[in-house]
Design a protein around this motif. Structure first.
Motif, short mmCIF file in Angstrom:
data_model
loop_
_atom_site.label_atom_id
_atom_site.label_comp_id
_atom_site.label_asym_id
_atom_site.label_seq_id
_atom_site.Cartn_x
_atom_site.Cartn_y
_atom_site.Cartn_z
N ARG A 176 0.84 -1.21 0.00
CA ARG A 176 0.00 0.00 0.00
C ARG A 176 0.87 1.26 0.00
O ARG A 176 0.61 2.19 -0.75
CB ARG A 176 -0.92 0.03 1.22
N VAL A 220 -6.28 2.15 -2.58
CA VAL A 220 -5.45 1.27 -3.40
C VAL A 220 -6.38 0.20 -3.97
O VAL A 220 -7.16 -0.40 -3.24
CB VAL A 220 -4.33 0.63 -2.55
N LEU A 256 -3.68 3.97 -7.25
CA LEU A 256 -4.40 4.77 -6.28
C LEU A 256 -5.51 5.51 -7.02
O LEU A 256 -5.26 6.13 -8.06
CB LEU A 256 -3.44 5.77 -5.61
#
Length: 151
Positions: free
Chosen positions: A11, A38, A57
């Motif tokens: 992440r 994400v 993202l």
């Protein structure tokens, strides 16, 4: 929605690589009400993997509008031509979109990939234009990070 766990390390990599921008509409995650997420560019149900090459993202609005879709029919619909969506892992934003010279907030498609992405993700719906206009008025759109993707 993902069924596979995305580690904190992965992440962080995705968020850092994106410079905290939605990789589609280029809004900064600090400027969107629900932040950014994400997510899988190619959803797992379509065979997408949970790895850095398939994660991006996206703001909640872009993510919600894209869903698990991978593309759409190019307008006019009777063309019958299918195009994939913009993929932030393999495409450059400036090759498929630009900001309108007149107002600096409307996202103009430059390719069939851009057209289907902008239409399905609703880049230029009234509320999204108002959001970018408001951010522009307080010098938050486009951000310095977003400008680098425009050039």
């Amino acid at each position: 929605m993902s069924n596979t766990y995305i580690s904190a390390e992965l992440r962080r990599l995705v968020i850092t690589r994106a410079e905290r921008l939605c990789e589609y509409c280029l809004l900064h995650e600090d400027d969107v009400y629900f932040g950014c997420q994400v997510y899988h560019v190619i959803s797992e149900k379509h065979g997408g993997l949970t790895d850095a090459d398939n994660l991006a993202l996206a703001c909640t609005t872009c993510n919600r509008n894209k869903g698990s879709d991978v593309g759409s029919i190019v307008l006019p619909l009777n063309s019958g031509v299918f195009s994939r969506f913009f993929n932030p892992r393999i495409d450059l934003w400036r090759e498929h979109f630009r900001l309108d010279d007149a107002d600096g907030i409307r996202i103009v498609a430059l390719s069939s990939i851009g057209e289907v992405t902008a239409r399905i993700l609703k880049f230029n719906d009234t509320e999204r234009l108002l959001e970018r206009q408001t951010l522009r008025e307080i010098n938050r759109y486009p951000t310095r990070e977003a400008l680098s993707r425009l050039r």
